[in-house]
Each structure stands twice: as C-alpha cells, then as structure tokens.
Write an enzyme that holds these catalytic residues in place. Structure first.
Site, short mmCIF file in Angstrom:
data_model
loop_
_atom_site.label_atom_id
_atom_site.label_comp_id
_atom_site.label_asym_id
_atom_site.label_seq_id
_atom_site.Cartn_x
_atom_site.Cartn_y
_atom_site.Cartn_z
N SER A 124 0.84 -1.19 0.00
CA SER A 124 0.00 0.00 0.00
C SER A 124 0.87 1.24 0.00
O SER A 124 1.96 1.25 0.57
CB SER A 124 -0.86 -0.04 1.27
N TYR A 148 -1.88 -1.04 11.00
CA TYR A 148 -2.15 -1.60 9.67
C TYR A 148 -0.96 -1.36 8.74
O TYR A 148 -0.45 -2.28 8.09
CB TYR A 148 -3.43 -0.98 9.05
N LYS A 152 2.01 -3.89 6.72
CA LYS A 152 2.40 -3.89 5.29
C LYS A 152 3.91 -3.73 5.17
O LYS A 152 4.57 -4.43 4.39
CB LYS A 152 1.69 -2.76 4.54
N ASN A 198 -13.79 4.46 4.23
CA ASN A 198 -13.15 5.07 3.06
C ASN A 198 -14.14 5.96 2.32
O ASN A 198 -15.36 5.79 2.41
CB ASN A 198 -12.58 4.00 2.12
N LEU A 199 -13.58 6.90 1.58
CA LEU A 199 -14.40 7.95 0.99
C LEU A 199 -15.46 7.42 0.02
O LEU A 199 -16.64 7.77 0.13
CB LEU A 199 -13.48 8.96 0.27
N GLY A 293 -4.15 11.53 11.59
CA GLY A 293 -3.30 10.60 10.82
C GLY A 293 -3.36 10.84 9.32
O GLY A 293 -2.54 10.31 8.56
#
Ligand code: NAD
Ligand code: WQD
Length: 336
Positions: A124, A148, A152, A198-199, A293
């Site tokens: 990501s 999270y 990754k 999420n958007l 964040g």
C-alpha cells in the site's frame, strides 16, 4: 497456469479473479469470509462463464493450506488476504499483527515447502507515510504511522529478507494508491461491513440515501480547494496491473516493487463533484475537522510500472464514479 488468490472473495481480489480468468489463467481462491461473501465468487463465475476452485479457509490454518497445495497444482500466488482498516488496527493491533503477519508467514512457509516461489503481494502507498514531495517514486523513504501500515511494511521487509536468503523467489510487491470503482457490469464491487471508513463507499451510501451526508475531513489543507488529494485508481486498472505482474514473474525478475496509481491527484471535492454528475443529484456534505493521521496530498509516479510491466491506468475519475454508482444502485445492500 494456476494461480492461488488469497483473500479471493474480497474487493480487489474479485476484480482480479475476473481478469485472470479472462486472460486464461485458472483460479483457486481461499478466503475466511471475514470481510466478504462467497457471492462475489459466484458472480465472477457468472460473468466469465468459468469456474473458480474456492476454499473457505483461513490462511493461518496451515493444514488447510497444505491441503490446497496438495490438491491443486499451484504455479503462483497473489496474496490479498488481510485486515485493512486503519482505525480498527489502532483499536485491535494484535488481531492485525496476528492475521496479517502470522497469516503471511504461514503462507510463505507452505509455498516454500511446495517449491512455489512466485508471489504477488498487496502492499500500500501507506508505506510512504507523509511524503515530503509528490509524485512518489518507489525509492522514497518508507515510514508508517499505524498498526495496519506497519503490517504492510513488516511484510515487505520479510519478503526482502526471504529473497536475500533465497534468490529463487520471484516476488512483485505492488503498492496500491486509492482503489475505487467497480466492474462495469455492476455485478461486483466494494461491499464494506457497517459504516464505511473510506471515501468512495461512504459517498455511494449517501448517493443511495442510506447515509444522510458526507463528512469532509478537513477543508484547510494546502491543496487547490482545501480538501485532501489522493491518487484514486479504478479497481479494474489495478486488477490488470496484477496480470502484468504475474506475467513479469515468468521472466524471473527476483524481487521487484511497483507503484500502482494513475499519477494524477484528485481532491475529495473533485470526487464529490464527479459523483454528483454520475448519480445526477446533489450530495449533501459538511466540512468537519481533519481526520487524525491523514496527510494532505498523495499521488504516485507510476512510470516504473509502465516502463517495466507495460502497465498504465486508463480509466478516469468520471468512470470510477460512474461504475461505483452503477454497482451501488444495482446492489444497495452489497452482496447480501
Ligand atoms: P477486502 O477486505 O475486500 O479483501 C481482503 C479479503 O481477505 C477479504 O475477503 C477477507 O475476508 C480476507 N481475509 C482476511 N483475513 C484472512 C485470513 N486470515 N484468511 C483468509 N482470508 C482472509 O480488501 P481489499 O480492499 O480487496 O484489499 C485487498 C488487499 O489489498 C489487502 O491486503 C489490503 O490491505 C490491500 N490494500 C487495499 C487497499 C484499499 O484501499 N482497498 C489499498 C492498499 C492495499
Ligand atoms: C481519502 C480522502 C480523507 C472518508 C486509506 C488507507 C490506505 C489505503 C487506502 C489500504 C482523505 C477523505 C474519507 C470520509 C473524507 N488502504 N475522507 N470523508 O485515507 O487516503 O487511504 O485507504 O492500504 O492505507 O489509509 O483513503 O478513502 O479513507 O480517504 O473526507 O468519510 O477522503 O480525509 O483525504 P486514505 P480514504
């Protein structure tokens, strides 16, 4: 060629399964259905007229993985399985480390045991933290700010260590920017549990009247309209990037890392404006505080993927919004 797709019933995986089948690959999918429905598998089978060999299992279950590798002649793995919600990862970090890290190690051990050493991994853009400049190239410094993201980056490090210890591995690390949209059929799409974080899924639910207004997290960023800017990429373009990555592994490239983004930054307000055109109605919104964040701007330099994979995103934000709304209006309750 037979590809094992972990997290195979999920959002990006279902679109990738479809492109894999269309490109002539055989697909074996494993998913514990913790964030998805088996219906996505059935819909991909319906669209393509081809079958997916589906296993409802957890990748942390080693015996289950061994059973799959014994039964199926796997040539390579695309590893999507994992938990992905930033806020939730701050509340239940151990579940994130257990699921994402232990799950990946388990998978890698079984792949190693069966001498299957071709892997595409879903990383990501979160691994770039708050970049000093944009566009972001793959050699930018890596840093993360939440559990999270840390999973990754840790998995990327594990893969780099694995490759240095055993260069027979061929690994493509794909760093996705902001995948949105849905297949143009409207048969498969993003189906988050509960209220979306999420958007795009949030906007989709406002457009269909399930939620009453969009909360824009911050209107005072140093961007063209004050709202956050991201590299939104159509999930079908993203999925096609995985086909190119699998092809690339055939050339035995060793470990390679690619940004999958469009190279264009669009603001939250740009997306809302495009979504209003797609659904042909005004979408109510309020500007609220910044989300802790969040960064102001993030977009990719995707030229490495173009030069080395021959891959480029083709679909613009109009198509992303149109396809998102098409999926949402055909499936107001997702797959359920
Ligand atoms: P998703 O939640 O739709 O897909 C993940 C799938 O993995 C789900 O179907 C879930 O049930 C399954 N899963 C989770 N843990 C599992 C386990 N232990 N065993 C078996 N299956 C398990 O999410 P997505 O958006 O399709 O994301 C796919 C991958 O891409 C994830 O690794 C995610 O971190 C990564 N990614 C996503 C985005 C994004 O914005 N969607 C961006 C960058 C990276
Ligand atoms: C996009 C923009 C928000 C919701 C996250 C992960 C990242 C990657 C992709 C997995 C931001 C604004 C959002 C809302 C808003 N996932 N927004 N109102 O945060 O860029 O990236 O998903 O790897 O790791 O962090 O995506 O869609 O949450 O936000 O104003 O209700 O929309 O502030 O500017 P993000 P997002």
């Amino acid at each position: 060629m037979k590809i094992l797709v972990t997290g195979g019933a999920g959002y990006i995986a279902s679109h990738t399964n479809l492109e894999l089948l269309n490109a002539g690959y055989e697909v074996v999918a494993i998913d514990n259905l913790s964030n998805s429905c088996k219906e996505s598998i059935r819909r991909v089978e319906k669209i393509t007229g081809k079958e997916i060999s589906f296993y409802e299992n957890d990748i942390r279950d080693k015996e289950a993985l061994i059973n799959i590798f014994n039964k199926e002649n796997i040539d390579g793995v695309i590893h999507f399985a994992g938990l992905k919600a930033v806020g939730e990862s701050c509340r239940i970090p151990l579940e994130y480390y257990n699921n994402n890290i232990s799950g990946t190690i388990n998978l890698l051990e079984v792949m190693d045991r069966f001498d299957v050493k071709n892997l595409v991994f879903s990383s990501s853009a979160t691994v770039y933290g708050d970049p000093k400049t944009v566009p972001i190239t793959e050699d930018f410094p890596l840093s993360v700010t939440n559990p999270y993201g840390r999973t990754k980056l840790m998995i990327e490090d594990i893969l780099r260590d694995l490759y240095s210890a055993d260069p027979e591995w061929n690994i493509a690390i794909l760093r996705y920017f902001n995948p949105i949209g849905a297949h143009e059929s409207g048969e498969i799409g993003e189906d988050p549990n509960g209220i979306p974080n999420n958007l795009l899924p949030y906007i989709a639910k406002v457009a269909s009247g399930i939620l009453d207004k969009i909360n824009i997290f911050g209107g005072d960023y140093d961007t063209h309209d004050g709202t956050g800017v991201r590299d939104f990429i159509h999930v079908v373009d993203l999925s096609l990037g995985h086909i190119k990555a699998i092809e690339k592994l055939g050339d035995k490239p060793g470990l390679v890392t690619y940004n999958l983004g469009t190279g264009q930054g669009h603001s939250v307000m740009d997306i809302i404006n495009n979504y209003e055109k797609a659904c042909n109605k005004k979408l109510p919104y309020v500007i609220t505080d910044r989300r802790p964040g969040d960064i102001a701007v993030s977009f990719a330099d995707p030229s490495k993927a173009y030069n080395e994979l021959g891959w480029k995103a083709k679909r613009g934000i109009e198509e992303m919004c149109r396809d998102s709304y098409n999926w949402q209006s055909k499936n107001p309750n997702g797959y359920r």
